[in-house]
Design a protein around this motif. Structure first.
Motif, short mmCIF file in Angstrom:
data_model
loop_
_atom_site.label_atom_id
_atom_site.label_comp_id
_atom_site.label_asym_id
_atom_site.label_seq_id
_atom_site.Cartn_x
_atom_site.Cartn_y
_atom_site.Cartn_z
N THR A 60 18.64 -43.64 -73.45
CA THR A 60 18.90 -44.34 -72.53
C THR A 60 17.96 -45.31 -72.19
O THR A 60 18.43 -46.57 -71.71
CB THR A 60 19.05 -43.19 -71.13
OG1 THR A 60 19.69 -42.17 -70.99
CG2 THR A 60 19.30 -43.90 -69.70
N ARG A 63 18.90 -48.28 -74.43
CA ARG A 63 20.26 -48.62 -74.15
C ARG A 63 20.04 -49.80 -72.85
O ARG A 63 20.81 -50.79 -72.93
CB ARG A 63 21.28 -47.90 -73.86
CG ARG A 63 22.68 -48.34 -73.63
CD ARG A 63 23.23 -49.04 -74.76
NE ARG A 63 24.44 -49.68 -74.54
CZ ARG A 63 24.92 -50.62 -75.21
NH1 ARG A 63 24.25 -51.41 -76.01
NH2 ARG A 63 26.22 -51.23 -74.82
N VAL A 202 25.17 -41.24 -70.11
CA VAL A 202 23.81 -40.91 -69.83
C VAL A 202 23.58 -39.50 -69.27
O VAL A 202 22.60 -38.68 -69.45
CB VAL A 202 23.21 -41.97 -68.57
CG1 VAL A 202 21.55 -41.47 -68.15
CG2 VAL A 202 23.00 -43.44 -69.29
N GLN A 246 31.66 -40.81 -76.84
CA GLN A 246 31.14 -42.20 -77.43
C GLN A 246 32.18 -42.83 -78.41
O GLN A 246 32.44 -44.02 -78.23
CB GLN A 246 29.55 -42.16 -77.73
CG GLN A 246 28.71 -41.79 -76.77
CD GLN A 246 28.57 -42.62 -75.61
OE1 GLN A 246 28.13 -43.75 -75.86
NE2 GLN A 246 28.93 -42.29 -74.57
N LEU A 257 26.94 -45.74 -74.72
CA LEU A 257 25.43 -45.34 -74.69
C LEU A 257 24.90 -45.73 -76.00
O LEU A 257 23.91 -45.99 -76.10
CB LEU A 257 25.10 -43.89 -74.20
CG LEU A 257 23.73 -43.92 -73.61
CD1 LEU A 257 23.12 -44.77 -72.67
CD2 LEU A 257 23.44 -42.35 -73.24
#
Length: 468
Positions: A60, A63, A202, A246, A257
């Motif tokens: 996280t 990103r 996330v 994703q 992400l």
């Protein structure tokens, strides 16, 4: 050129804080437990909270840097780390300290990916980047030594009633200049494509990694019971769903992400395999070594700490010297360094079985540190080499996550094997046998690292010959 290295110094402040606070609490555990009247379970959470927060939010953090600016996220991480350190230092009870340590780990996860990303962006030429990664390795060594030394030093002070609080409050004089200099010196960088942030991703990924790292970390203290096994199954299900989610979001051109284009880079995949096996080896080695020295060989905690400091000194020296070897011989230097570690581990297998003096212990650990210090900076260089600026933050977060999870797996898995061969009523010979089995597993891990490095394309770590 000097301006570049000044910026490097600023971002390495973040790396120093991240590493130092992994180790700094360990020596202070008895005094913290006594002053806060904490239970053994609360102390376990206290140690685990930082690592769980750190490992769960690294991707996280990477990103966020890609999307909103690496300087901005690094700055936010620094401020959050300082505030959470103050909260740790003034904690009135165990629960508050656990929560503050968890937030401190998340703050570190905001900083760590930006450090690797900004090094790759600042130093685009191979020989400059290699030198910068050498300083990155030196910082890891300094953070490891300082964390253990300062934790013990501050906890033993008599100038105040609860001196352990200083191990957290000492972060303030490090954070303050780093905050000021990062605002003044660092340039902003982020991906040019405007995208929204995948908050659902996330939540899914953090939940999956939280369950996994919590189960693995607590297994070190509790054993791998039904609760922890169940959490690992839940984690696997969440992460599997996350990957499918994703890929679907990327296909539909929605915010994501993790960009799975990362895994199209051969050197990134090889770097991930190499760093995973290397840290399974390294962290399990330190864990087993501490038990073997203190419980098996009856070496005092102070003497054991002094011996391990020599490992850190070797690490720092090698991180500085190995730069020239990597530039000169490329991946051959890495393979030689890994082979050197194997030789030192074999020597330890034999020499630790006989009566050897304190200087020999220190020498063997110093040589082990030389080998380790020659490897770690280049593993990150392998994984991130040639990565586009669009992917660099994502790649740094994934790389750091694999590293941290592998470290926890090493402690739990190899530690379990060690305890199995130790038995219920261990004698000195049982400690030697258990240590030997653990070291053989470590050597096997290093063989996998050598195989991965061997397959790295030559252009990733090119041999630079001097002109005659």
């Amino acid at each position: 050129m000097k301006h570049k290295y000044l910026k490097l110094l600023v971002i390495l402040f973040g790396q120093l804080l991240t590493i130092m606070d992994i180790f700094i609490i360990n020596v202070s555990i008895p005094s913290i437990q006594r002053n806060l009247d904490a239970s053994n379970g609360e102390m376990q959470f206290m140690i685990a909270a930082y690592l769980i927060g750190f490992a769960s939010f690294l991707i996280t953090g990477g990103r966020l840097g890609d999307l909103y600016g690496r300087k901005k996220i690094y700055f936010i991480g620094l401020i959050s780390f300082m505030v959470s350190s103050i909260a740790c230092g003034i904690s009135a009870g165990a629960e508050q300290l656990v929560i503050s340590r968890f937030i401190q780990g998340i703050s570190a996860a905001m900083m760590a990916p930006q450090v690797l990303s900004m090094i790759q962006i600042l130093f685009t030429v191979h020989h400059e980047r290699t030198k910068a990664m050498g300083w990155y390795g030196i910082t890891i060594g300094i953070g490891t030594i300082l964390g253990q030394f300062l934790g013990g030093y501050f906890s033993s002070l008599t100038i105040m009633e609860e001196p352990w609080r200083l191990i957290f409050l000492m972060n303030i004089p490090i954070c303050l200049p780093a905050v000021f200099l990062s605002l003044k010196l660092l340039n902003e960088s982020k991906t040019s494509v405007k995208q929204s942030f995948d908050m659902g991703g996330v939540v899914m990924l953090s939940a999956g990694l939280f369950c996994a790292t919590y189960a693995l970390t607590m297994s070190e203290h509790e054993g791998f019971h039904f609760k922890n096994a169940g959490l690992m199954v839940i984690s696997a299900g969440i992460i599997f769903s996350f990957i499918k989610n994703q890929k679907r979001r990327v296909q539909n051109k929605r915010s994501y992400l993790i960009d799975f284009d990362l895994f199209r880079y051969k050197n990134f995949n090889l770097g991930i395999v190499a760093v995973s096996f290397f840290f399974i080896m390294l962290d399990s080695y330190f864990y087993i070594l501490s038990l073997f020295f203190q419980d098996g060989l009856k070496i005092s905690p102070l003497a054991a700490g002094e011996i391990i400091v020599f490992q850190g000194l070797g690490f720092i020296l090698a991180s500085a010297v190995s730069v020239k070897l990597i530039l000169r011989y490329g991946k051959k230097a890495l393979i030689a360094g890994l082979s050197f570690i194997i030789v030192i581990l074999i020597l330890q297998l034999f020499l630790f079985r006989i009566q050897i003096g304190f200087p020999i212990f220190c020498l063997l650990l110093f040589l082990h540190g030389l080998g380790v210090g020659s490897i770690i900076p280049s593993l990150a260089n392998i994984a991130l080499s040639g990565m586009s600026e669009k992917l660099i933050g994502n790649a740094s977060g994934v790389y750091n996550t694999f590293q941290q999870v592998a470290a926890i797996i090493g402690i739990v898995a190899v530690g379990s094997v060690f305890y199995y061969f130790l038995g219920t009523k261990p004698l000195v010979k049982h400690y030697h046998n258990a240590f030997s089995v653990a070291i053989l597993i470590n050597i096997l891990c290093l063989v996998f690292v050598i195989a991965s490095v061997f397959k790295v394309p030559n252009h990733v770590l090119p041999e630079i010959r001097r002109k005659k």
